[in-house]
Structure formats: C-alpha cells, structure tokens
Write an enzyme that holds these catalytic residues in place. Structure first.
Site, PDB file in Angstrom:
ATOM      1  N   TYR A 199       0.906  -1.751  -0.383  1.00 43.07           N
ATOM      2  CA  TYR A 199      -0.019  -0.026   0.104  1.00 43.07           C
ATOM      3  C   TYR A 199       0.616   1.182   0.255  1.00 43.07           C
ATOM      4  CZ  TYR A 199      -3.610  -3.186   1.347  1.00 43.07           C
ATOM      5  OH  TYR A 199      -4.499  -4.720   1.498  1.00 43.07           O
TER       6      TYR A 199
ATOM      7  N   HIS B  68       0.551 -11.853   0.814  1.00 41.89           N
ATOM      8  CA  HIS B  68      -0.334 -10.751   0.018  1.00 41.89           C
ATOM      9  C   HIS B  68      -0.664 -11.675  -1.162  1.00 41.89           C
ATOM     10  CE1 HIS B  68      -1.906  -7.026  -0.620  1.00 41.89           C
ATOM     11  NE2 HIS B  68      -2.796  -7.384  -0.288  1.00 41.89           N
TER      12      HIS B  68
END
Length: 328
Positions: free
Chosen positions: A55, A121
C-alpha cells in the site's frame, strides 16, 4: 462491542482496513485527515488495524507506524508481505529470503518489534506455498511475527499451508456482492480454527449507495479497471440498489451497516475490515456492531444482492490469475 478471535488474540468484530489512506482509490487524503482517522478509530474502539507493504509501496505502513506506535499496546497489528513495489511496479515474490527481508522493512516502517498477524499477500505460484509459509514460520520462531495469515487463497492451498504452520487468518474479499468464500474457504477456515478477515465488505463503496456515477472516479482509482465498475456494467448493478436501500431503511440502518451486519451474522469467525478516509463513515461502520436485525432482513438482503444478481467479475483477467480463490 462484539468480540472475535484471531488465534489467541481477541479483537472487536469490525477492524479497519488502512489501504485507502495511502493507496488504491485515487488521491490519498491529506496527512492531517489520515492521522485524525487513525486516532479516531482508536477512540471508537477499533483494535485491529490492517496494512501491507504494497500500500503506497511502504507509505501506508510508515503512516500507521508514525501515528499509532505510541499506542501499540492497544491494538492488534496486521501487515502483509510477498507483494510489494520494485522500481515503481508491483511485484509478487514469495521466495523465503524476500519474505524475510520484507518483514525487516515492515518492522522498521511500523515502528514495532513484532507484527501480530503477518500475511502472505499473494501466493507466488513459482514458489511452493510450503516454502513461503516455512519462511514465515521462521519469523514466528524468531519473535518478529506472532501469527501467520494468507490472502486470496483457495481451501486446498490453505490446507497445504496449515500443514506446515497453523494459519491464524485468511483474508479475502467477501460481501453481499462477492460470495466466492462461500464455495469452500469459509468452511475450511471453520474446520481448521482459522479466522476469516473480510476485505471490501461494503463492495468498494457500492453497498454504501454513495457511488452512483463511476465517471467521478480518478484515473488512478483501481476500480476503473475492475469489470464490475465498467460504466455499462455498473449501470446494471445500480439497478439492485433501490430495493436494497429500501430494506435498510425498513431495518432502521444505513446500507453500509446492513452489509456489515449481514457479514457479522454469517459466522462467528468472520471479521470485516472496511476501509474509509472519513470519520463519519467510520462511526457509521462501527455502528453495525450494535445492530440487532431480524433474521428475515438479513435473508432478504442476501437474496437481493448475490453472485447471481451481480454483473461482472471482481478482477480484470490480469489480476484474476494472481489469486488462488475459488470462482463460481
């Protein structure tokens, strides 16, 4: 507040996805607004914060670390590895040495000596999931990580990983309009004692009723490349909202609260993590914890919006091949 568990950790049943403060939905909010949102979340009882190395290519972890480090004993911290930025591009890399390096970088940015829940992830399909999870298990033994999670995996992959080291949580998109976890992963999580963390629980704003025109989305908003948000497709999905909004009004709640209450009622091992940049939306989301809606309202919500009534895939083809989740 309703409490739920992630392994030996107890958290309030709605957490906060931090991605939108730095990444994904167009321009990030001003720093002061992001700080106010994170601190306001603590004041509202949020004690489960979710971020990732991807992010903002580290910016979101840095923000969370700088703002929340003084209150580290008040919340459960989750981050992710295996998907990060390299020279301005997103790269999936599940090699053990990369995951361990990524953990060191995350610890520095988050200003902590241990991450409570560290997810893979994306499963790098060039690397056996057992090898990637083995590296994360090493981090647990070293005291740098407390628990291991996986993101966007199938039930079969979860079981393979769990055989190497207990998987505390699986994170996957789940909402009224994305039902893929109901195929197999939700049941596998229940069987293994794994929590299920639901991201995008209000369908990237669709279930709030606030996004009526996708033409307002910024060019770099990730929804612009998602099939469900293509203008003609989205117009078809918008036709589902009037009846859904009427149901929320009948139930005495907002559309977003109905979406969250529906998720919370599905199973006790589900923890939604809606994201937002606005404190008023955060208060609204947390209000779902006190709702006591009749069972028939939840059933009707599920009948109005589901995989049969929604048009379009959730990811474009290029992104779909990166995930391992079952599809209808």
């Amino acid at each position: 507040m309703i409490k739920r568990r992630i392994a030996d950790l107890e958290v309030n049943a709605i957490g906060l996805g931090c991605m939108s403060l730095s990444h994904g939905y167009g321009s990030a909010p001003p720093r002061a607004q992001a700080e106010a949102l994170l601190l306001g979340a603590l004041d509202l009882g949020v004690d489960f914060f979710d971020t990732a190395a991807l992010y903002g290519f580290g910016a979101n972890e840095t923000l969370v670390g700088e703002v929340l480090a003084p209150y580290r004993d008040r919340f459960v911290l989750a981050s992710k590895c295996g998907l990060h930025g390299v020279d301005g591009k997103r790269v999936i890399d599940g090699r053990p040495q990369t995951l361990k390096w990524s953990c060191e970088q995350s610890l520095k940015r988050l200003r902590t000596d241990c991450i409570d829940l560290f997810y893979l992830h994306r499963w790098d399909k060039q690397v056996p999931v057992e090898d990637s999870v083995g590296a994360l298990a090493d981090l647990v033994r070293e005291g740098k990580v407390r628990h291991i999670g996986l993101s966007e995996v199938s039930a079969a992959t979860l079981r393979r990983a769990h055989a190497v080291h207990p998987i505390a949580a699986v994170q996957t998109e789940y909402s009224l309009w994305t039902r893929n976890p109901e195929i197999a992963v939700l049941d596998a999580c229940r069987e293994l004692g794994t929590s299920f963390v639901a991201f995008s629980p209000v369908a990237r704003a669709f279930l709030t009723g606030a996004l009526r025109d996708v033409g307002v989305l910024e060019d770099k908003d990730i929804r612009r490349n998602m099939p469900r948000f293509a203008p003609e497709t989205y117009a078809q999905n918008l036709a589902l909202l009037p009846a859904y909004e009427a149901l929320a009004t009948e139930a005495g709640c907002t559309p977003a609260q109905l979406a969250l209450a529906w998720l919370l009622a599905k199973a006790e091992h589900i923890i939604p993590i809606p994201g937002t940049t606005r404190l008023d939306h955060l208060r609204e989301n947390m209000g779902a914890l006190t709702l006591k809606l009749p069972a028939d309202v939840l059933v009707r919500a599920g009948e109005l919006i589901n995989q049969r009534t929604v048009v379009g895939n959730r990811y474009p083809a290029g992104a779909q091949v990166e995930v391992d989740t079952e599809t209808f």
